[in-house]
Design a protein around this motif. Sequence first.
Motif, PDB file in Angstrom:
ATOM      1  N   ARG A  26       0.841  -1.182   0.000  1.00  0.00           N
ATOM      2  CA  ARG A  26       0.000   0.000   0.000  1.00  0.00           C
ATOM      3  C   ARG A  26       0.879   1.236   0.000  1.00  0.00           C
ATOM      4  N   VAL A  27       0.447   2.252  -0.695  1.00  0.00           N
ATOM      5  CA  VAL A  27       1.204   3.505  -0.769  1.00  0.00           C
ATOM      6  C   VAL A  27       1.411   4.078   0.628  1.00  0.00           C
ATOM      7  N   GLU A  28       0.430   3.971   1.476  1.00  0.00           N
ATOM      8  CA  GLU A  28       0.534   4.468   2.848  1.00  0.00           C
ATOM      9  C   GLU A  28       1.672   3.752   3.588  1.00  0.00           C
ATOM     10  N   ASP A  29       1.807   2.436   3.388  1.00  0.00           N
ATOM     11  CA  ASP A  29       2.872   1.668   4.037  1.00  0.00           C
ATOM     12  C   ASP A  29       4.239   2.075   3.505  1.00  0.00           C
ATOM     13  N   ILE A  30       4.332   2.289   2.205  1.00  0.00           N
ATOM     14  CA  ILE A  30       5.599   2.737   1.616  1.00  0.00           C
ATOM     15  C   ILE A  30       5.973   4.113   2.169  1.00  0.00           C
ATOM     16  N   GLY A  31       4.999   4.997   2.252  1.00  0.00           N
ATOM     17  CA  GLY A  31       5.244   6.330   2.807  1.00  0.00           C
ATOM     18  C   GLY A  31       5.728   6.263   4.237  1.00  0.00           C
ATOM     19  N   ARG A  32       5.114   5.403   5.044  1.00  0.00           N
ATOM     20  CA  ARG A  32       5.519   5.260   6.443  1.00  0.00           C
ATOM     21  C   ARG A  32       6.946   4.705   6.536  1.00  0.00           C
ATOM     22  N   ALA A  33       7.277   3.736   5.680  1.00  0.00           N
ATOM     23  CA  ALA A  33       8.632   3.172   5.675  1.00  0.00           C
ATOM     24  C   ALA A  33       9.654   4.233   5.283  1.00  0.00           C
ATOM     25  N   LEU A  34       9.329   5.028   4.274  1.00  0.00           N
ATOM     26  CA  LEU A  34      10.246   6.087   3.847  1.00  0.00           C
ATOM     27  C   LEU A  34      10.407   7.150   4.931  1.00  0.00           C
ATOM     28  N   GLU A  35       9.316   7.467   5.609  1.00  0.00           N
ATOM     29  CA  GLU A  35       9.387   8.451   6.690  1.00  0.00           C
ATOM     30  C   GLU A  35      10.288   7.952   7.818  1.00  0.00           C
ATOM     31  N   ARG A  36      10.158   6.683   8.178  1.00  0.00           N
ATOM     32  CA  ARG A  36      11.027   6.119   9.221  1.00  0.00           C
ATOM     33  C   ARG A  36      12.486   6.133   8.795  1.00  0.00           C
ATOM     34  N   ALA A  37      12.749   5.791   7.532  1.00  0.00           N
ATOM     35  CA  ALA A  37      14.128   5.794   7.028  1.00  0.00           C
ATOM     36  C   ALA A  37      14.691   7.215   7.043  1.00  0.00           C
ATOM     37  N   TYR A  38      13.871   8.180   6.665  1.00  0.00           N
ATOM     38  CA  TYR A  38      14.292   9.582   6.681  1.00  0.00           C
ATOM     39  C   TYR A  38      14.609  10.031   8.111  1.00  0.00           C
ATOM     40  N   ASP A  39      13.723   9.695   9.049  1.00  0.00           N
ATOM     41  CA  ASP A  39      13.941  10.051  10.451  1.00  0.00           C
ATOM     42  C   ASP A  39      15.222   9.409  10.986  1.00  0.00           C
ATOM     43  N   LEU A  40      15.463   8.168  10.605  1.00  0.00           N
ATOM     44  CA  LEU A  40      16.683   7.490  11.012  1.00  0.00           C
ATOM     45  C   LEU A  40      17.909   8.228  10.469  1.00  0.00           C
ATOM     46  N   GLY A  41      17.845   8.657   9.219  1.00  0.00           N
ATOM     47  CA  GLY A  41      18.943   9.417   8.620  1.00  0.00           C
ATOM     48  C   GLY A  41      19.195  10.721   9.348  1.00  0.00           C
TER      49      GLY A  41
END
Length: 74
Positions: free
Chosen positions: A41-56
């Motif tokens: 789901r696009v929402e799940d991809i967005g959440r994964a990208l947001e977490r990766a960004y926050d980690l960065g």
Amino acid sequence: MIYRNKTEAYWEPLLTIARDELGIQSFDPMGKPSADIRMCRVEDIGRALERAYDLGLLVGHTVTNAECAKEKCA
């Protein structure tokens, strides 16, 4: 996509995000092309990208503070 260096520090946190948010257990190919394709789901991809960004951001902030402490920044 082939990942050659799985010893990088970011590898495990990204795999954890992929497991939690997308249900992906491994980045290794399964052998059959159809096994490597999954619907997300696009929402799940967005959440994964947001977490990766926050980690960065967190890692960047930590590294910057460590470098600053070494150089005795204000």
